[in-house]
Scaffold this active site. Structure first.
Site, PDB file in Angstrom:
ATOM      1  N   TYR A 285      -2.172  -0.177  10.416  1.00 58.40           N
ATOM      2  CA  TYR A 285      -2.415  -0.811   9.115  1.00 58.40           C
ATOM      3  C   TYR A 285      -1.182  -0.670   8.220  1.00 58.40           C
ATOM      4  O   TYR A 285      -0.661  -1.654   7.673  1.00 58.40           O
ATOM      5  CB  TYR A 285      -3.650  -0.207   8.429  1.00 58.40           C
ATOM      6  CG  TYR A 285      -3.719  -0.584   6.963  1.00 58.40           C
ATOM      7  CD1 TYR A 285      -4.074  -1.870   6.585  1.00 58.40           C
ATOM      8  CD2 TYR A 285      -3.358   0.324   5.972  1.00 58.40           C
ATOM      9  CE1 TYR A 285      -4.086  -2.240   5.238  1.00 58.40           C
ATOM     10  CE2 TYR A 285      -3.370  -0.030   4.626  1.00 58.40           C
ATOM     11  CZ  TYR A 285      -3.739  -1.320   4.271  1.00 58.40           C
ATOM     12  OH  TYR A 285      -3.734  -1.677   2.939  1.00 58.40           O
TER      13      TYR A 285
ATOM     14  N   LYS B 251       1.703  -3.502   6.787  1.00 58.47           N
ATOM     15  CA  LYS B 251       2.091  -3.741   5.388  1.00 58.47           C
ATOM     16  C   LYS B 251       3.606  -3.597   5.227  1.00 58.47           C
ATOM     17  O   LYS B 251       4.250  -4.366   4.514  1.00 58.47           O
ATOM     18  CB  LYS B 251       1.363  -2.766   4.460  1.00 58.47           C
ATOM     19  CG  LYS B 251      -0.123  -3.066   4.322  1.00 58.47           C
ATOM     20  CD  LYS B 251      -0.359  -4.346   3.532  1.00 58.47           C
ATOM     21  CE  LYS B 251      -1.797  -4.749   3.471  1.00 58.47           C
ATOM     22  NZ  LYS B 251      -2.050  -5.971   2.715  1.00 58.47           N
TER      23      LYS B 251
ATOM     24  N   SER C 207       0.833  -1.215   0.000  1.00 59.55           N
ATOM     25  CA  SER C 207       0.000   0.000   0.000  1.00 59.55           C
ATOM     26  C   SER C 207       0.861   1.254   0.000  1.00 59.55           C
ATOM     27  O   SER C 207       1.922   1.303   0.653  1.00 59.55           O
ATOM     28  CB  SER C 207      -0.869  -0.019   1.259  1.00 59.55           C
ATOM     29  OG  SER C 207      -1.464   1.227   1.469  1.00 59.55           O
TER      30      SER C 207
HETATM   31  P1  NAD Z   1     -11.235  -6.267   0.787  1.00 60.56           P
HETATM   32  O1  NAD Z   1     -11.480  -6.135   2.246  1.00 60.56           O
HETATM   33  O2  NAD Z   1     -12.338  -5.983  -0.160  1.00 60.56           O
HETATM   34  O3  NAD Z   1     -10.650  -7.721   0.464  1.00 60.56           O
HETATM   35  C1  NAD Z   1      -9.902  -8.459   1.410  1.00 60.56           C
HETATM   36  C2  NAD Z   1     -10.460  -9.865   1.443  1.00 60.56           C
HETATM   37  O4  NAD Z   1      -9.708 -10.625   2.408  1.00 60.56           O
HETATM   38  C3  NAD Z   1     -11.923  -9.919   1.871  1.00 60.56           C
HETATM   39  O5  NAD Z   1     -12.654 -10.746   0.986  1.00 60.56           O
HETATM   40  C4  NAD Z   1     -11.874 -10.507   3.289  1.00 60.56           C
HETATM   41  O6  NAD Z   1     -13.035 -11.257   3.591  1.00 60.56           O
HETATM   42  C5  NAD Z   1     -10.623 -11.359   3.210  1.00 60.56           C
HETATM   43  N1  NAD Z   1      -9.981 -11.601   4.499  1.00 60.56           N
HETATM   44  C6  NAD Z   1      -9.692 -10.700   5.464  1.00 60.56           C
HETATM   45  N2  NAD Z   1      -9.104 -11.301   6.499  1.00 60.56           N
HETATM   46  C7  NAD Z   1      -8.999 -12.610   6.187  1.00 60.56           C
HETATM   47  C8  NAD Z   1      -8.480 -13.755   6.848  1.00 60.56           C
HETATM   48  N3  NAD Z   1      -7.944 -13.674   8.082  1.00 60.56           N
HETATM   49  N4  NAD Z   1      -8.532 -14.951   6.224  1.00 60.56           N
HETATM   50  C9  NAD Z   1      -9.074 -15.059   4.982  1.00 60.56           C
HETATM   51  N5  NAD Z   1      -9.588 -14.017   4.311  1.00 60.56           N
HETATM   52  C10 NAD Z   1      -9.544 -12.805   4.896  1.00 60.56           C
HETATM   53  O7  NAD Z   1      -9.967  -5.332   0.442  1.00 60.56           O
HETATM   54  P2  NAD Z   1      -9.401  -4.879  -0.971  1.00 60.56           P
HETATM   55  O8  NAD Z   1      -9.667  -3.433  -1.136  1.00 60.56           O
HETATM   56  O9  NAD Z   1      -9.774  -5.837  -2.026  1.00 60.56           O
HETATM   57  O10 NAD Z   1      -7.845  -4.997  -0.652  1.00 60.56           O
HETATM   58  C11 NAD Z   1      -7.094  -6.145  -1.008  1.00 60.56           C
HETATM   59  C12 NAD Z   1      -5.669  -5.972  -0.521  1.00 60.56           C
HETATM   60  O11 NAD Z   1      -5.122  -4.783  -1.079  1.00 60.56           O
HETATM   61  C13 NAD Z   1      -5.537  -5.837   0.991  1.00 60.56           C
HETATM   62  O12 NAD Z   1      -4.365  -6.521   1.375  1.00 60.56           O
HETATM   63  C14 NAD Z   1      -5.385  -4.346   1.197  1.00 60.56           C
HETATM   64  O13 NAD Z   1      -4.665  -4.070   2.359  1.00 60.56           O
HETATM   65  C15 NAD Z   1      -4.597  -3.960  -0.045  1.00 60.56           C
HETATM   66  N6  NAD Z   1      -4.765  -2.566  -0.445  1.00 60.56           N
HETATM   67  C16 NAD Z   1      -6.026  -2.080  -0.704  1.00 60.56           C
HETATM   68  C17 NAD Z   1      -6.167  -0.753  -1.096  1.00 60.56           C
HETATM   69  C18 NAD Z   1      -7.541  -0.162  -1.346  1.00 60.56           C
HETATM   70  O14 NAD Z   1      -7.645   1.081  -1.378  1.00 60.56           O
HETATM   71  N7  NAD Z   1      -8.580  -0.946  -1.566  1.00 60.56           N
HETATM   72  C19 NAD Z   1      -5.038   0.080  -1.241  1.00 60.56           C
HETATM   73  C20 NAD Z   1      -3.784  -0.467  -0.972  1.00 60.56           C
HETATM   74  C21 NAD Z   1      -3.661  -1.789  -0.591  1.00 60.56           C
HETATM   75  C1  WQD Z   2      -9.300   9.946  -0.234  1.00 66.54           C
HETATM   76  C2  WQD Z   2      -9.447  11.446   0.011  1.00 66.54           C
HETATM   77  C3  WQD Z   2      -9.898  12.030   2.304  1.00 66.54           C
HETATM   78  C4  WQD Z   2     -13.834  10.190   2.559  1.00 66.54           C
HETATM   79  C5  WQD Z   2      -6.916   4.935   2.036  1.00 66.54           C
HETATM   80  C6  WQD Z   2      -5.937   4.266   2.937  1.00 66.54           C
HETATM   81  C7  WQD Z   2      -4.733   3.827   2.148  1.00 66.54           C
HETATM   82  C8  WQD Z   2      -5.156   2.975   0.966  1.00 66.54           C
HETATM   83  C9  WQD Z   2      -6.152   3.693   0.125  1.00 66.54           C
HETATM   84  C10 WQD Z   2      -5.223   0.683   1.701  1.00 66.54           C
HETATM   85  C11 WQD Z   2      -8.754  11.906   1.287  1.00 66.54           C
HETATM   86  C12 WQD Z   2     -11.052  12.404   1.404  1.00 66.54           C
HETATM   87  C13 WQD Z   2     -12.602  10.644   2.107  1.00 66.54           C
HETATM   88  C14 WQD Z   2     -14.854  11.144   2.837  1.00 66.54           C
HETATM   89  C15 WQD Z   2     -13.345  12.910   2.154  1.00 66.54           C
HETATM   90  N1  WQD Z   2      -5.797   1.770   1.401  1.00 66.54           N
HETATM   91  N2  WQD Z   2     -12.358  11.961   1.913  1.00 66.54           N
HETATM   92  N3  WQD Z   2     -14.569  12.473   2.615  1.00 66.54           N
HETATM   93  O1  WQD Z   2      -7.249   7.990   2.841  1.00 66.54           O
HETATM   94  O2  WQD Z   2      -6.201   8.316   0.548  1.00 66.54           O
HETATM   95  O3  WQD Z   2      -6.309   6.085   1.487  1.00 66.54           O
HETATM   96  O4  WQD Z   2      -7.271   4.084   0.948  1.00 66.54           O
HETATM   97  O5  WQD Z   2      -4.044   0.432   1.658  1.00 66.54           O
HETATM   98  O6  WQD Z   2      -3.942   3.083   3.015  1.00 66.54           O
HETATM   99  O7  WQD Z   2      -5.534   5.200   3.917  1.00 66.54           O
HETATM  100  O8  WQD Z   2      -8.404   7.130   0.738  1.00 66.54           O
HETATM  101  O9  WQD Z   2     -10.686   7.199  -0.142  1.00 66.54           O
HETATM  102  O10 WQD Z   2     -10.353   7.334   2.368  1.00 66.54           O
HETATM  103  O11 WQD Z   2      -9.706   9.277   0.956  1.00 66.54           O
HETATM  104  O12 WQD Z   2     -13.138  14.096   1.981  1.00 66.54           O
HETATM  105  O13 WQD Z   2     -15.966  10.807   3.268  1.00 66.54           O
HETATM  106  O14 WQD Z   2     -10.832  11.749   0.190  1.00 66.54           O
HETATM  107  O15 WQD Z   2      -9.679  13.003   3.262  1.00 66.54           O
HETATM  108  O16 WQD Z   2      -8.217  13.165   1.041  1.00 66.54           O
HETATM  109  P1  WQD Z   2      -7.014   7.473   1.485  1.00 66.54           P
HETATM  110  P2  WQD Z   2      -9.872   7.655   1.003  1.00 66.54           P
END
Ligand code: NAD
Ligand code: WQD
Length: 354
Positions: free
Chosen positions: A153, A157, A129
């Site tokens: 979190y 990572k 992330s």
């Molecule tokens: P998500 O929560 O939609 O998907 C994660 C999945 O993992 C879910 O289906 C959940 O049920 C499953 N899960 C959680 N804990 C588990 C466990 N202990 N055993 C088995 N399954 C488990 O999240 P996502 O947005 O699809 O994110 C996927 C990956 O990408 C995550 O590792 C997240 O940290 C990373 N990531 C997401 C974002 C984002 O903005 N969505 C950004 C950066 C990194």
């Molecule tokens: C985006 C922008 C908020 C909600 C998160 C995690 C990051 C990664 C991606 C997993 C920011 C603003 C948001 C709202 C708002 N995930 N906002 N009103 O915070 O950039 O990143 O998701 O790895 O680790 O921190 O994403 O979509 O929450 O926010 O104004 O109701 O929107 O302040 O500037 P963020 P976000």
């Protein structure tokens, strides 16, 4: 080295995992999914299979921390490589539940490494992330930017990346590709798959979509006093199908050689909160009511990827823009106003296929 064909996806029912399942099925991969459905639903697989026109090989409902159960999955299927999505991902929640976050995200990853090692599987794509960069105070950020995680979190990572790098240093049979996603958003263009957060969305795009459909009366914009052109914070929004495609390309490159490589996944363009609102209004054809409130604690001014390393290494770059992200998110929201739960499923999911 042989290209991987049978892929185990942990967290394959989640937002990014389900879209990646579609992309991999369409490219002929055999898929094994492990998920405990703590943040997803098994109903998603009927939709994945309908879009892809192919079946997922098997679905195992288990917690990745259950080492015995995970080992049994590897014993049962000829896994060539793993894509490890499963994690807890809510930044705010991680500050309240740090132990739970370290246990799932770090303990889940070491548990997975145990099972892989035990069964001679050494190729892994890891979901990292942009949050590990913390408040770098500049943009864009390349992969050499020092990690400065500011919450459990992000720290979990970064801990995983350090563990994976050390395993690769000591055990040269391992190949790991760690992908640092910036802000994946949007949905599959079919309107069948998208982001379906539980409860009140934490993230901007699903919140905006729920305002547009009338489930919430207004968006709260967290801060308009940032040092940016319009005063709102800037992020690098990346279409979830571009994210999914990057995983397919990563799998093709797992055969390149041992060791660990780290890549940013982003567009390389910063968009403000007001940019996202305007793009969503254009997609849905109506205004998004919003109110500016105080900054959200822990938010940083700007997080934008320098995506040149992955483009140079693999020729991969994002092809979809913010208008595509908003149009696809809006189509999913219109077709599924209450998410996956609120709509008859296209076809009953048949359960795990052995
Ligand atoms: P998500 O929560 O939609 O998907 C994660 C999945 O993992 C879910 O289906 C959940 O049920 C499953 N899960 C959680 N804990 C588990 C466990 N202990 N055993 C088995 N399954 C488990 O999240 P996502 O947005 O699809 O994110 C996927 C990956 O990408 C995550 O590792 C997240 O940290 C990373 N990531 C997401 C974002 C984002 O903005 N969505 C950004 C950066 C990194
Ligand atoms: C985006 C922008 C908020 C909600 C998160 C995690 C990051 C990664 C991606 C997993 C920011 C603003 C948001 C709202 C708002 N995930 N906002 N009103 O915070 O950039 O990143 O998701 O790895 O680790 O921190 O994403 O979509 O929450 O926010 O104004 O109701 O929107 O302040 O500037 P963020 P976000």
């Amino acid at each position: 080295m042989r290209q991987p064909r049978t892929i185990l996806l942990t967290g394959g029912a989640g937002f990014i995992g389900s879209h990646t399942c579609v992309e991999l099925l369409r490219h002929g991969y055999e898929l094994i999914v492990v998920d405990d459905f703590s943040n997803s639903t098994p109903h998603v697989f009927a939709r994945v299979e309908r879009i892809a026109g192919r079946r997922i090989g098997a679905v195992h409902d288990l917690d990745i921390r259950d080492r015995r159960a995970l080992s049994a999955v590897f014993a049962r299927h000829p896994v060539d490589a793993v894509v490890h999505f499963a994690a807890r991902k809510a930044v705010g929640e991680s500050t309240r539940l740090p132990v739970e976050y370290y246990d799932t995200n770090v303990g889940g990853t070491t548990g997975l490494l145990w099972a892989m090692q035990e069964h001679g599987v050494h190729r892994l794509v890891f979901s990292s992330s942009c949050s590990i960069y913390g408040d770098a105070g500049r943009a864009p950020l390349d992969e050499a930017t020092p990690a400065r995680p500011t919450n459990p979190y992000a720290a979990s990572k970064w801990a995983c990346e350090q563990i994976l790098a050390d395993v690769c240093r000591r055990r040269p049979e391992f190949t790991v590709l760690s992908l640092r996603y910036f802000n994946p958003v949007g949905a599959h263009p079919s309107g069948l798959l998208g982001e379906d957060p539980r409860g009140t969305p934490d993230n901007l795009m699903p919140y905006v979509a729920q305002v547009a459909i009338g489930r919430r009366d207004r968006l709260r914009v967290f801060g308009a006093d940032y040092d940016t052109p319009d005063g709102t914070a800037i992020r690098d929004y990346l279409h979830v199908m571009d994210t999914a495609e990057a995983h397919r390309v990563a799998l093709e490159h797992l055969a390149d050689g041992p060791g660990m490589q780290v890549f940013n996944l982003g567009v390389g363009a910063g968009r403000s909160v007001l940019d996202v609102i305007a793009a969503f209004e254009a997609a849905c054809g109506s205004p998004i009511p919003y109110q500016v409130v105080a900054r959200r604690p822990g938010d940083v001014t700007e997080l934008v990827a320098d995506p040149t390393a992955v483009a140079r290494a693999w020729g991969w770059r994002a092809t979809r823009d913010l208008a595509d992200m908003c149009q696809d998110a809006w189509r999913f929201q219109q077709h599924n106003p209450h998410g996956y739960a609120g709509r008859a499923q296209p076809r009953a999911y048949q359960g795990a296929t052995p």
